[in-house]
Motif scaffolding. Sequence first.
Motif, PDB file in Angstrom:
ATOM      1  N   PHE A  93       0.828  -1.202   0.000  1.00  0.00           N
ATOM      2  CA  PHE A  93       0.000   0.000   0.000  1.00  0.00           C
ATOM      3  C   PHE A  93       0.867   1.258   0.000  1.00  0.00           C
ATOM      4  CE2 PHE A  93      -3.066   2.942   2.214  1.00  0.00           C
ATOM      5  CZ  PHE A  93      -3.940   3.036   1.141  1.00  0.00           C
ATOM      6  N   ALA A  94       1.959   1.250   0.792  1.00  0.00           N
ATOM      7  CA  ALA A  94       2.854   2.405   0.820  1.00  0.00           C
ATOM      8  C   ALA A  94       3.473   2.644  -0.553  1.00  0.00           C
ATOM      9  CB  ALA A  94       3.947   2.196   1.860  1.00  0.00           C
ATOM     10  N   SER A  95       3.844   1.555  -1.239  1.00  0.00           N
ATOM     11  CA  SER A  95       4.395   1.685  -2.590  1.00  0.00           C
ATOM     12  C   SER A  95       3.379   2.300  -3.538  1.00  0.00           C
ATOM     13  CB  SER A  95       4.830   0.305  -3.098  1.00  0.00           C
ATOM     14  OG  SER A  95       5.304   0.380  -4.425  1.00  0.00           O
ATOM     15  N   PHE A  96       2.115   1.867  -3.422  1.00  0.00           N
ATOM     16  CA  PHE A  96       1.043   2.420  -4.248  1.00  0.00           C
ATOM     17  C   PHE A  96       0.879   3.922  -3.979  1.00  0.00           C
ATOM     18  CE2 PHE A  96      -3.460   3.726  -4.166  1.00  0.00           C
ATOM     19  CZ  PHE A  96      -3.732   3.681  -5.528  1.00  0.00           C
ATOM     20  N   LEU A  97       0.897   4.316  -2.712  1.00  0.00           N
ATOM     21  CA  LEU A  97       0.730   5.730  -2.378  1.00  0.00           C
ATOM     22  C   LEU A  97       1.868   6.577  -2.933  1.00  0.00           C
ATOM     23  CD1 LEU A  97      -0.500   5.570   1.344  1.00  0.00           C
ATOM     24  CD2 LEU A  97      -1.847   6.136  -0.675  1.00  0.00           C
ATOM     25  N   ARG A  98       3.098   6.048  -2.848  1.00  0.00           N
ATOM     26  CA  ARG A  98       4.231   6.792  -3.407  1.00  0.00           C
ATOM     27  C   ARG A  98       4.062   6.995  -4.911  1.00  0.00           C
ATOM     28  NH1 ARG A  98       7.155   3.676   0.484  1.00  0.00           N
ATOM     29  NH2 ARG A  98       7.510   2.029  -1.054  1.00  0.00           N
ATOM     30  N   ASP A  99       3.583   5.957  -5.590  1.00  0.00           N
ATOM     31  CA  ASP A  99       3.363   6.064  -7.033  1.00  0.00           C
ATOM     32  C   ASP A  99       2.282   7.098  -7.350  1.00  0.00           C
ATOM     33  OD1 ASP A  99       5.277   4.128  -7.422  1.00  0.00           O
ATOM     34  OD2 ASP A  99       3.847   2.487  -7.745  1.00  0.00           O
ATOM     35  N   VAL A 100       1.215   7.083  -6.576  1.00  0.00           N
ATOM     36  CA  VAL A 100       0.120   8.027  -6.799  1.00  0.00           C
ATOM     37  C   VAL A 100       0.591   9.454  -6.583  1.00  0.00           C
ATOM     38  CG1 VAL A 100      -2.097   8.830  -5.893  1.00  0.00           C
ATOM     39  CG2 VAL A 100      -1.744   6.397  -6.292  1.00  0.00           C
ATOM     40  N   LEU A 101       1.340   9.673  -5.488  1.00  0.00           N
ATOM     41  CA  LEU A 101       1.837  11.020  -5.188  1.00  0.00           C
ATOM     42  C   LEU A 101       2.809  11.504  -6.261  1.00  0.00           C
ATOM     43  CD1 LEU A 101       2.364  10.695  -1.322  1.00  0.00           C
ATOM     44  CD2 LEU A 101       0.635  12.061  -2.506  1.00  0.00           C
ATOM     45  N   ALA A 102       3.658  10.588  -6.734  1.00  0.00           N
ATOM     46  CA  ALA A 102       4.604  10.956  -7.785  1.00  0.00           C
ATOM     47  C   ALA A 102       3.879  11.324  -9.066  1.00  0.00           C
ATOM     48  CB  ALA A 102       5.574   9.804  -8.031  1.00  0.00           C
ATOM     49  N   ALA A 103       2.865  10.535  -9.415  1.00  0.00           N
ATOM     50  CA  ALA A 103       2.090  10.817 -10.621  1.00  0.00           C
ATOM     51  C   ALA A 103       1.345  12.129 -10.509  1.00  0.00           C
ATOM     52  CB  ALA A 103       1.113   9.666 -10.889  1.00  0.00           C
ATOM     53  N   THR A 104       0.780  12.401  -9.335  1.00  0.00           N
ATOM     54  CA  THR A 104       0.056  13.653  -9.110  1.00  0.00           C
ATOM     55  C   THR A 104       0.987  14.838  -9.208  1.00  0.00           C
ATOM     56  OG1 THR A 104      -1.506  12.519  -7.649  1.00  0.00           O
ATOM     57  CG2 THR A 104      -1.396  14.913  -7.488  1.00  0.00           C
ATOM     58  N   SER A 105       2.180  14.716  -8.632  1.00  0.00           N
ATOM     59  CA  SER A 105       3.166  15.789  -8.682  1.00  0.00           C
ATOM     60  C   SER A 105       3.603  16.073 -10.111  1.00  0.00           C
ATOM     61  CB  SER A 105       4.382  15.429  -7.817  1.00  0.00           C
ATOM     62  OG  SER A 105       5.342  16.439  -7.861  1.00  0.00           O
ATOM     63  N   SER A 106       3.822  14.995 -10.890  1.00  0.00           N
ATOM     64  CA  SER A 106       4.221  15.161 -12.289  1.00  0.00           C
ATOM     65  C   SER A 106       3.132  15.856 -13.107  1.00  0.00           C
ATOM     66  CB  SER A 106       4.539  13.791 -12.910  1.00  0.00           C
ATOM     67  OG  SER A 106       5.641  13.200 -12.272  1.00  0.00           O
ATOM     68  N   ALA A 107       1.885  15.472 -12.822  1.00  0.00           N
ATOM     69  CA  ALA A 107       0.766  16.078 -13.555  1.00  0.00           C
ATOM     70  C   ALA A 107       0.643  17.570 -13.255  1.00  0.00           C
ATOM     71  CB  ALA A 107      -0.534  15.354 -13.194  1.00  0.00           C
ATOM     72  N   LYS A 108       0.938  17.961 -12.022  1.00  0.00           N
ATOM     73  CA  LYS A 108       0.850  19.375 -11.664  1.00  0.00           C
ATOM     74  C   LYS A 108       1.949  20.194 -12.327  1.00  0.00           C
ATOM     75  CE  LYS A 108      -1.487  18.910  -7.201  1.00  0.00           C
ATOM     76  NZ  LYS A 108      -1.373  19.089  -5.718  1.00  0.00           N
ATOM     77  N   ARG A 109       3.126  19.568 -12.499  1.00  0.00           N
ATOM     78  CA  ARG A 109       4.240  20.281 -13.117  1.00  0.00           C
ATOM     79  C   ARG A 109       4.080  20.396 -14.632  1.00  0.00           C
ATOM     80  NH1 ARG A 109       7.384  17.062  -9.516  1.00  0.00           N
ATOM     81  NH2 ARG A 109       7.899  15.658 -11.251  1.00  0.00           N
TER      82      ARG A 109
END
Length: 300
Positions: free
Chosen positions: A283-299
């Motif tokens: 689950f922690a790995s999934f959350l890191r992936d989601v946060l990374a994807a969200t951050s990339s989308a914002k940039r």
Amino acid sequence: MTPKVTKAVFPVAGLGTRFLPATKSIPKEILTLVDRPLIQYAIDEAREAGIKEFIFVTSRGKSALEDYFDSAPELEKSLKAKGKTDLLNALKQTDMDSGAIAYVRQKEPLGLGHAVWCARRLIGDEPFAVLLPDDVISAERGCLAQMIDAYNEGDGGSMVATMEVAREKVSSYGVLDVESEEGNLVTARGMVEKPDPEQAPSRLAVIGRYILAPNVMNHLHEMKTGAGGEVQLTDAIATEIATGDKVRGFRFRGQRYDCGSKSGFLQATVAFALERPDLSSEFASFLRDVLAATSSAKRA
């Protein structure tokens, strides 16, 4: 000698409108944090604190709550036949002794104070606890157990769980007017339900754990309406203070999640999932992936 607290009231009559459409047919208290419903967290906390009698104040459409704490012989037989002992052990948490749970109906949604008053005949002249299942508290020792430890060292009266909240959020809580403090205990000179932030006597908010003297029922019996046109439990406790009875706030140790809100419910789900050895790594790995994807989308 301070009388023991062995009875607890669980006000579960609310409609759960903030979680519609899910709560159209499912009681909000059955919604799960990972794989345990909200009500199970409250029951387990009460058991740890030594509660023996569990009083549910319910309403129409809450029969799933009663079924949850009933036996399930066919399910148990199937799990035994398949050798699924882990799931059988999990089911044992839902077992309640015959007669340990009582159900009373609140016919109209007239407020938390009215819901507690509905249990008056089952409370009698004993001190009792009130637990709001919406408030889920993660703690090494349960919040109510902490409170009862402190209550047993005192000389009676009433006690409420408290925590500091931001000034702009005090209008969502009952708030203590503090007379004095000693360690985790606060002596209250008054209590105000949902005050204007500019007029709030403090930022010390009352959350959903109470140990109440039986006389509170007499104040509730007057059916005085307060904030929101409802019978407020906070007002009855404030009357206790005004008539000279001791009311103390208890600063508990633990993390409280407001599972009556969608944001708080999601926060609790994530927190409890990350605490589970069988889930945390994936689950922690999934959350890191989601946060990374969200951050990339914002940039982008």
